[in-house]
Design an enzyme around this catalytic site. Structure first.
Site, PDB file in Angstrom:
ATOM      1  N   ASP A  37       0.826  -1.210   0.000  1.00  0.00           N
ATOM      2  CA  ASP A  37       0.000   0.000   0.000  1.00  0.00           C
ATOM      3  C   ASP A  37       0.860   1.258   0.000  1.00  0.00           C
ATOM      4  O   ASP A  37       1.976   1.260   0.524  1.00  0.00           O
ATOM      5  CB  ASP A  37      -0.920  -0.027   1.236  1.00  0.00           C
ATOM      6  CG  ASP A  37      -2.109   0.907   1.079  1.00  0.00           C
ATOM      7  OD1 ASP A  37      -2.352   1.414  -0.040  1.00  0.00           O
ATOM      8  OD2 ASP A  37      -2.811   1.135   2.089  1.00  0.00           O
ATOM      9  N   HIS A  54       2.275   3.316  -9.072  1.00  0.00           N
ATOM     10  CA  HIS A  54       2.103   1.873  -9.317  1.00  0.00           C
ATOM     11  C   HIS A  54       3.285   1.301 -10.092  1.00  0.00           C
ATOM     12  O   HIS A  54       3.723   0.183  -9.843  1.00  0.00           O
ATOM     13  CB  HIS A  54       0.797   1.611 -10.071  1.00  0.00           C
ATOM     14  CG  HIS A  54      -0.422   2.008  -9.285  1.00  0.00           C
ATOM     15  ND1 HIS A  54      -0.584   1.658  -7.960  1.00  0.00           N
ATOM     16  CD2 HIS A  54      -1.514   2.742  -9.621  1.00  0.00           C
ATOM     17  CE1 HIS A  54      -1.739   2.156  -7.529  1.00  0.00           C
ATOM     18  NE2 HIS A  54      -2.318   2.824  -8.503  1.00  0.00           N
ATOM     19  N   LEU A 148      10.253 -20.932  -4.618  1.00  0.00           N
ATOM     20  CA  LEU A 148       9.318 -19.993  -3.987  1.00  0.00           C
ATOM     21  C   LEU A 148       7.946 -20.041  -4.661  1.00  0.00           C
ATOM     22  O   LEU A 148       7.847 -19.975  -5.885  1.00  0.00           O
ATOM     23  CB  LEU A 148       9.890 -18.566  -4.108  1.00  0.00           C
ATOM     24  CG  LEU A 148       8.950 -17.416  -3.692  1.00  0.00           C
ATOM     25  CD1 LEU A 148       8.766 -17.379  -2.171  1.00  0.00           C
ATOM     26  CD2 LEU A 148       9.486 -16.073  -4.185  1.00  0.00           C
TER      27      LEU A 148
HETATM   28  C1  IPE Z   1      -5.577  -2.663  -0.125  1.00  0.00           C
HETATM   29  O1  IPE Z   1      -5.210  -1.339  -0.264  1.00  0.00           O
HETATM   30  C2  IPE Z   1      -5.568  -3.356  -1.435  1.00  0.00           C
HETATM   31  C3  IPE Z   1      -4.263  -3.556  -2.036  1.00  0.00           C
HETATM   32  C4  IPE Z   1      -3.115  -3.202  -1.552  1.00  0.00           C
HETATM   33  C5  IPE Z   1      -4.278  -4.228  -3.298  1.00  0.00           C
HETATM   34  P1  IPE Z   1      -6.275  -0.166  -0.432  1.00  0.00           P
HETATM   35  O2  IPE Z   1      -5.500   1.067  -0.608  1.00  0.00           O
HETATM   36  O3  IPE Z   1      -7.248  -0.511  -1.484  1.00  0.00           O
HETATM   37  O4  IPE Z   1      -7.032  -0.213   0.967  1.00  0.00           O
HETATM   38  P2  IPE Z   1      -7.860   0.887   1.726  1.00  0.00           P
HETATM   39  O5  IPE Z   1      -8.875   1.428   0.759  1.00  0.00           O
HETATM   40  O6  IPE Z   1      -6.896   1.939   2.166  1.00  0.00           O
HETATM   41  O7  IPE Z   1      -8.464   0.170   2.883  1.00  0.00           O
HETATM   42  C1  IPE Z   2      -1.568   0.218  -3.309  1.00  0.00           C
HETATM   43  O1  IPE Z   2      -1.347   1.572  -3.359  1.00  0.00           O
HETATM   44  C2  IPE Z   2      -1.818  -0.386  -4.659  1.00  0.00           C
HETATM   45  C3  IPE Z   2      -3.202  -0.811  -4.877  1.00  0.00           C
HETATM   46  C4  IPE Z   2      -4.173  -0.766  -4.016  1.00  0.00           C
HETATM   47  C5  IPE Z   2      -3.494  -1.319  -6.186  1.00  0.00           C
HETATM   48  P1  IPE Z   2      -2.536   2.613  -3.369  1.00  0.00           P
HETATM   49  O2  IPE Z   2      -2.901   2.894  -4.776  1.00  0.00           O
HETATM   50  O3  IPE Z   2      -3.665   2.139  -2.520  1.00  0.00           O
HETATM   51  O4  IPE Z   2      -1.844   3.864  -2.721  1.00  0.00           O
HETATM   52  P2  IPE Z   2      -2.470   4.903  -1.725  1.00  0.00           P
HETATM   53  O5  IPE Z   2      -3.032   4.125  -0.583  1.00  0.00           O
HETATM   54  O6  IPE Z   2      -3.544   5.625  -2.477  1.00  0.00           O
HETATM   55  O7  IPE Z   2      -1.346   5.772  -1.336  1.00  0.00           O
HETATM   56 MG    MG Z   3      -4.090   2.406  -0.572  1.00  0.00          MG
END
Ligand code: IPE
Ligand code: IPE
Ligand code: MG
Length: 257
Positions: A37, A54, A148
């Site tokens: 995240d 990303h 792995l």
């Molecule tokens: C969780 O992250 C999903 C992934 C990392 C794929 P999100 O960014 O979607 O989660 P919330 O919305 O902060 O809970």
């Molecule tokens: C995690 O990073 C990747 C996915 C959920 C696909 P985010 O896109 O949720 O990044 P933040 O949380 O907005 O910073």
């Molecule tokens: Mg996120």
């Protein structure tokens, strides 16, 4: 005294020290799950579009897969796209759906060389065909690899997974092949996407969010949770080894004394 000593170590020394801490000890977590995240915030900090985050996050995936393999982790499950992530802007979703294809086309050869076995956990049906095809190709080509186990949780939702399991089990009961008394924890586990894998020993979540966001709800009943403020694109091998070292210092009691 210890504090002084660690201040004296250079970053490089600390890094190898870090790795040694892990290597020296036998009790590696067999299965590590990661909620990757913070990509969006990483990009925002740099005034870049979210998709740049990303892309940077994909680099981290490569590094962490390598780090896990090098230290002998058996199973690594990476949360890449949740069933709730479809709510994001169309452009971002489109970009995220293209990443598996890109990752596989650039990394598959090296992963095969490393004897990595790739799996997707989650619901394949809703994915665009190019995403599904790329993942299925990776699964097929690495099927017999014994190193792995690398799982990508894509279009994965813990509740969705449990609903599917209940629905499949109910169908078996309805058809007369199963008695309600035969429904056990292990039967339910056999109907989850993760049926072939033991529950995660360690969950890592980056970016400072302290929640599960619908990740492996059933499987994480006794998983050790580890959180860091570091954003996923900045997450390093050293952070990964630190999480493992911290895990090794935990006492897992499973309700016992
Ligand atoms: C969780 O992250 C999903 C992934 C990392 C794929 P999100 O960014 O979607 O989660 P919330 O919305 O902060 O809970
Ligand atoms: C995690 O990073 C990747 C996915 C959920 C696909 P985010 O896109 O949720 O990044 P933040 O949380 O907005 O910073
Ligand atoms: Mg996120």
């Amino acid at each position: 005294m210890l504090e002084k000593l660690s201040q004296m170590l250079t970053r490089k020394e600390r890094q190898s020290n870090n790795e040694n801490t892990v290597r020296d000890r036998e009790a590696l977590p067999a299965h590590i799950a990661v909620i990757m995240d913070g990509n969006g915030r990483w990009a925002k900090q740099r005034s870049l579009p979210r998709i740049a985050g990303h892309r940077a996050g994909m680099k981290t995936v490569k590094e962490i897969v390598k780090a896990a393999d090098e230290i002998g982790i058996k199973i690594l499950t990476l949360y890449a796209f949740s069933t709730e992530n479809w709510k994001r802007p169309r452009d971002e979703v489109d970009f995220l759906m293209k990443l598996p294809q890109e990752f596989i086309s650039t990394e598959l050869d090296e992963l095969i060389e490393r004897n990595v076995c790739i799996r997707m956990v989650g619901s394949k049906e809703e994915l665009p065909s190019f995403t599904r095809d790329a993942l299925e190709k990776a699964e097929r080509k690495t099927l017999n690899n014994t190193g792995l186990k690398l799982n990508f949780a894509l279009n994965y939702g813990g509740r969705n997974e449990i609903v599917r399991a209940i629905s499949e089990i109910s169908q078996r009961v309805k058809e007369g092949g199963l008695e309600p008394e035969e429904i056990t924890e292990s039967l339910i586990a056999q109907h989850l996407y993760t049926r072939e894998f033991p529950d995660p020993d360690l969950l890592i979540r980056t970016s400072g969010e302290i929640r599960l966001s619908n990740f492996m709800l059933w499987q994480m009943a006794y998983t050790e949770l580890w959180f860091t403020d570091v954003l996923w694109p900045d997450f390093s091998k050293e952070d990964f080894y630190q999480a493992i070292a911290d895990y090794q210092g935990r006492a897992r009691r499973y309700g016992s004394v």
